[in-house]
Write a protein that holds these residues in place. Sequence first.
Motif, PDB file in Angstrom:
ATOM      1  N   GLU A  95       0.727  -1.001  -0.445  1.00 48.99           N
ATOM      2  CA  GLU A  95      -0.270   0.254   0.149  1.00 48.99           C
ATOM      3  C   GLU A  95       0.542   0.909  -0.312  1.00 48.99           C
ATOM      4  O   GLU A  95       1.503   1.634   0.631  1.00 48.99           O
ATOM      5  CB  GLU A  95      -0.881  -0.246   1.377  1.00 48.99           C
ATOM      6  CG  GLU A  95      -1.725  -1.453   1.170  1.00 48.99           C
ATOM      7  CD  GLU A  95      -2.724  -0.997   2.519  1.00 48.99           C
ATOM      8  OE1 GLU A  95      -4.312  -0.542   2.635  1.00 48.99           O
ATOM      9  OE2 GLU A  95      -2.535  -1.373   3.882  1.00 48.99           O
ATOM     10  N   HIS A 114       0.453   3.923   0.445  1.00 48.02           N
ATOM     11  CA  HIS A 114      -0.036   4.786   2.214  1.00 48.02           C
ATOM     12  C   HIS A 114       0.537   4.570   3.199  1.00 48.02           C
ATOM     13  O   HIS A 114      -0.283   4.967   4.012  1.00 48.02           O
ATOM     14  CB  HIS A 114      -1.879   5.063   1.812  1.00 48.02           C
ATOM     15  CG  HIS A 114      -2.104   6.423   1.034  1.00 48.02           C
ATOM     16  ND1 HIS A 114      -2.113   5.881  -0.602  1.00 48.02           N
ATOM     17  CD2 HIS A 114      -2.265   8.271   1.205  1.00 48.02           C
ATOM     18  CE1 HIS A 114      -2.955   7.267  -0.576  1.00 48.02           C
ATOM     19  NE2 HIS A 114      -2.715   7.786   0.161  1.00 48.02           N
ATOM     20  N   GLU A 136      -5.690  -0.823   0.315  1.00 46.51           N
ATOM     21  CA  GLU A 136      -6.255   0.174  -0.248  1.00 46.51           C
ATOM     22  C   GLU A 136      -6.746   0.713  -1.114  1.00 46.51           C
ATOM     23  O   GLU A 136      -6.891   1.532  -2.048  1.00 46.51           O
ATOM     24  CB  GLU A 136      -4.754   1.631  -0.096  1.00 46.51           C
ATOM     25  CG  GLU A 136      -3.756   1.554  -0.480  1.00 46.51           C
ATOM     26  CD  GLU A 136      -2.619   2.552  -0.668  1.00 46.51           C
ATOM     27  OE1 GLU A 136      -2.573   3.662  -1.453  1.00 46.51           O
ATOM     28  OE2 GLU A 136      -1.642   2.953   0.555  1.00 46.51           O
ATOM     29  N   LEU A 155      -8.116   8.898   0.416  1.00 41.15           N
ATOM     30  CA  LEU A 155      -7.908   8.450   1.624  1.00 41.15           C
ATOM     31  C   LEU A 155      -7.148   9.361   2.261  1.00 41.15           C
ATOM     32  O   LEU A 155      -5.918  10.089   1.828  1.00 41.15           O
ATOM     33  CB  LEU A 155      -6.000   7.387   1.044  1.00 41.15           C
ATOM     34  CG  LEU A 155      -6.515   6.060   0.883  1.00 41.15           C
ATOM     35  CD1 LEU A 155      -8.029   5.884  -0.174  1.00 41.15           C
ATOM     36  CD2 LEU A 155      -5.625   4.934   0.196  1.00 41.15           C
ATOM     37  N   ASP A 156      -7.886   9.716   3.795  1.00 45.09           N
ATOM     38  CA  ASP A 156      -7.845  10.582   4.580  1.00 45.09           C
ATOM     39  C   ASP A 156      -6.862  10.488   5.345  1.00 45.09           C
ATOM     40  O   ASP A 156      -7.654   9.481   6.755  1.00 45.09           O
ATOM     41  CB  ASP A 156      -9.224  11.166   4.577  1.00 45.09           C
ATOM     42  CG  ASP A 156      -8.743  12.519   5.701  1.00 45.09           C
ATOM     43  OD1 ASP A 156      -8.124  13.572   5.881  1.00 45.09           O
ATOM     44  OD2 ASP A 156      -9.706  12.911   6.556  1.00 45.09           O
ATOM     45  N   LEU A 157      -5.975  10.159   5.437  1.00 46.00           N
ATOM     46  CA  LEU A 157      -4.816   9.802   7.212  1.00 46.00           C
ATOM     47  C   LEU A 157      -4.196  11.003   7.771  1.00 46.00           C
ATOM     48  O   LEU A 157      -3.600  11.067   7.078  1.00 46.00           O
ATOM     49  CB  LEU A 157      -3.905   8.486   6.604  1.00 46.00           C
ATOM     50  CG  LEU A 157      -4.415   7.183   6.060  1.00 46.00           C
ATOM     51  CD1 LEU A 157      -3.384   6.307   5.581  1.00 46.00           C
ATOM     52  CD2 LEU A 157      -5.453   6.642   6.568  1.00 46.00           C
ATOM     53  N   SER A 160      -3.970  10.426  -3.228  1.00 49.98           N
ATOM     54  CA  SER A 160      -4.590  10.172  -2.418  1.00 49.98           C
ATOM     55  C   SER A 160      -6.578  10.044  -2.801  1.00 49.98           C
ATOM     56  O   SER A 160      -7.546   9.720  -2.210  1.00 49.98           O
ATOM     57  CB  SER A 160      -5.302  10.682  -1.113  1.00 49.98           C
ATOM     58  OG  SER A 160      -3.731  10.810  -0.143  1.00 49.98           O
ATOM     59  N   CYS A 176      -9.780   9.339  -4.939  1.00 48.78           N
ATOM     60  CA  CYS A 176     -10.413   7.992  -4.742  1.00 48.78           C
ATOM     61  C   CYS A 176     -11.622   7.930  -5.079  1.00 48.78           C
ATOM     62  O   CYS A 176     -12.358   8.944  -4.311  1.00 48.78           O
ATOM     63  CB  CYS A 176      -9.978   6.989  -4.187  1.00 48.78           C
ATOM     64  SG  CYS A 176     -10.590   6.984  -2.538  1.00 48.78           S
ATOM     65  N   ALA A 223      -4.874   2.243   6.357  1.00 49.94           N
ATOM     66  CA  ALA A 223      -4.483   3.150   4.874  1.00 49.94           C
ATOM     67  C   ALA A 223      -6.107   2.795   4.294  1.00 49.94           C
ATOM     68  O   ALA A 223      -6.305   4.030   4.363  1.00 49.94           O
ATOM     69  CB  ALA A 223      -3.982   2.909   3.516  1.00 49.94           C
ATOM     70  N   ALA A 224      -6.165   1.317   4.057  1.00 53.39           N
ATOM     71  CA  ALA A 224      -7.994   1.973   3.562  1.00 53.39           C
ATOM     72  C   ALA A 224      -8.697   2.527   4.480  1.00 53.39           C
ATOM     73  O   ALA A 224     -10.411   3.038   3.826  1.00 53.39           O
ATOM     74  CB  ALA A 224      -8.187   0.551   2.784  1.00 53.39           C
ATOM     75  N   GLY A 237      -8.523   4.880   6.048  1.00 50.75           N
ATOM     76  CA  GLY A 237      -8.660   6.333   5.746  1.00 50.75           C
ATOM     77  C   GLY A 237      -9.187   7.172   4.735  1.00 50.75           C
ATOM     78  O   GLY A 237     -10.599   8.143   5.634  1.00 50.75           O
ATOM     79  N   THR A 238     -10.314   6.341   4.003  1.00 53.48           N
ATOM     80  CA  THR A 238     -11.155   6.472   3.250  1.00 53.48           C
ATOM     81  C   THR A 238     -12.748   6.093   3.359  1.00 53.48           C
ATOM     82  O   THR A 238     -13.735   6.517   3.574  1.00 53.48           O
ATOM     83  CB  THR A 238     -11.462   6.287   2.008  1.00 53.48           C
ATOM     84  OG1 THR A 238     -12.789   6.486   0.862  1.00 53.48           O
ATOM     85  CG2 THR A 238     -10.992   5.023   1.724  1.00 53.48           C
TER      86      THR A 238
END
Length: 795
Positions: free
Chosen positions: A209, A211, A339, A359-361, A390, A392, A422-423, A425-426
């Motif tokens: 990933e 991210h 992700e 993907l808001d980390l 990021s 998506c 990572a996933a 994040g969205t």
Amino acid sequence: MEAKELAEDTNIANSRNSERVIRKAHEGETARHIRKESYDVVVCGGGLAGFCAAVAAARHGARTCLVQDRPVFGGNSSSEVRVTPHGAAAFHVYAKETGIISELLIEERARNHEVIFENGWTNSVWDMAMYDLAVRTPNLTFHLNTSIVDVRKSAERRIEAVIGVVANAETSLELTGDIFIDCTGDGIVADLAGCEWHMGSEAREEYGEPHAPLRASGDVMGSSLLFKTVNTGAPAPFEAPEWAAQLDNPDYFYKEGRRPNDIRGGYWWIEIGMPWHTIRENEDIRHQLTRYVLGVWDWIKNKDPKTKELAANHAIDWIGQVPGKRESRRIQGLYLMTEHDPMNRTVFDDEIAYGGWFLDLHTPGGLLAPTSEHASAEGYDETSPYMVKSYCGPYGIPLRSSIARDVDNLMMAGRNVSVTHAALGTVRVMGTTAIVGQAVGTSAAIALKRGLAIKDVPDRAIREVQQTLLRDGCFLPNAANEDELDLARTARISASSEAACAGMGPQMDDKRRFPETEVLRERKGQWIAIAEESLARVSVCLSNLSDAPQTVEARILPVDHIWDYRTEELEPLAAAKLAIKPGATFEWVEWDVNLTKAGGLEPGKYVRLDLLANPNLQWHVASAAVPGHTCAYEMGQGKMRRDWNGPTRSFRIDPPQRSFGPGHAVNGVARPYRYTNLWRSDPAKALPQWLELAWEQPRTIGHVELTFPGHLLWEYHGYAPFYRDPQCPKDYRIEAWEGGGWTEIAAVRGNYQRHCRHRLEKPVTAAKLRVVIEATNGDPSAAIYEIRCYPPQAQ
């Protein structure tokens, strides 16, 4: 409540109290009263995911119990935390989540006086909208202020009951059930049941990933505490207590992405997690966040030269004391989303929801870290490398990520689903978790109805789940209405009139003459729905900011749908250089494209009109949105993103395209996607206007279900107090052709909801049925996305 019901409840209460006094006097009493209740589905956690799961399960016939550890529903969106629900519509036009969450948010905006903005706030009107729906939902029982403290298993892989403790009531609840749904956020039920869960960040090499950090760690995103201020109309001094955080460095705010840019408050970036444990040390985190809220306000009020004057009359009105948590346990399911799934838009056979947030980390540590978030550290530049990397969606979400791997009757929804860090994040934003919750509750009810184990639903009942969700007003990117019971699918459809799209010009006033956002600093695109076999001419409204002649490259490209953001992979159907005179303002520049079906033009699909970058030119936003005709701009790396400046850019087309015909109301998709999917009447013709279904032989109809336009363009905070979408029909009636004339079988006044279901008091047998829209909430056109008709037995 009726007086008789109130009296009966009072008598019952008095009787219980009398019994309790007698029992105490003669038998003694244990320290805690135990109540035992049995249900089909027990949902633990009353945030948006759990609430939607419980309502969905109950609506589909399951005896359902919803347990919430707070006094109100809504979780992070409630008046205790006040985070506004976000979702896919922040990044994709017409991607607003629908279903139960849409029903709630539309109701709240119609009732609420409060202005909502991105950083806050929901209030008690929102709480009551949810509470009202819970009370009105048949088959649904709920317990507030109740924390789950234990799980009892009947076998190694099966939960028999959960044990809850009711705060301030000296009461324990033992809730047995057939299926349990963990929506607690922290995965409390799954943890107590012995499920495998993950917490922290996977190493990049584990799933490849981009991210993910190089090394795995226990780091998680932090929690936030919001606050609200009020303008007192006079100077309002503030003195921070000595234990408040001392913040004196402007760089901490302005160079590290913590901008105090709204005196009203909010500020998601008042966030702390690491080094405190996000579950066990939640109270320590709350205290630290309180310190920083006061320190941030002290900076704004007393120290920052940029804000002191602006904040002079403002005083703190409210400080949250329940941290809004982003991440903790993630329960291992039958499928682990990485992700790669949202970034590559993986198509799942068991798709039950969708997402579209980036993907808001957030940076672990929040206020204690060098920056609070990558995007904020880059100044929220929407074309920065991180944002491009990021961006998506919209992407599908599989049911298997919401089915626990280690317990046979446990499902989950919310931020504790089976995803990587990572996933998450969205997937974690509340709009997304709400529709996952509705899908999980629906799946649970269908599993019980069909006698299936929940792990078998993705293989054996997924089509029924998907079709049920679509009928309930939800949207799935890779599924359409194929319901064999829907009689409307077999009808001939006609209408009193239909609109044709000729384009839309700009708003011509001095206030908008040269907005910076319209400058062609990057490529911009406008989607156009094609209905005819020719497109002779397109025109765009431009202004030349220079004193020299300018040219701009223009292209028309075939696209798959309104979220097809590709710029480099598409072969143009037409290309040209358009010229504009020196100093010209609001000039219509014409382009004779002369496209035909033989040249690649496809009726029933979209093309995109792109203008390439020229910073000396402006392409003006249209004065109003043309339904289904969205616009975007290039963010980098060969892809576009939605354009916040307006949903439509100024354009004209010749001939006008009849892209709003009545047939769209039965084509299986109830929002713009691969096409407009909307019947819209001619705005030049006065209301009422009608849409008609006709069958060769009479049909017996017991249910009529309608999906209207509205509430799809923007996120929740984009709508004003007491908002009722102008496009949504306000007054309408449903008529059936009986005895040689039209008979009214249903009528509605004052509607503002987009999804309306009518169970007829008496089934009607007729060869024709029509919906007559008498008034909208402001739009000149009547419009319907979808009409469905069902026989009486089709519940």
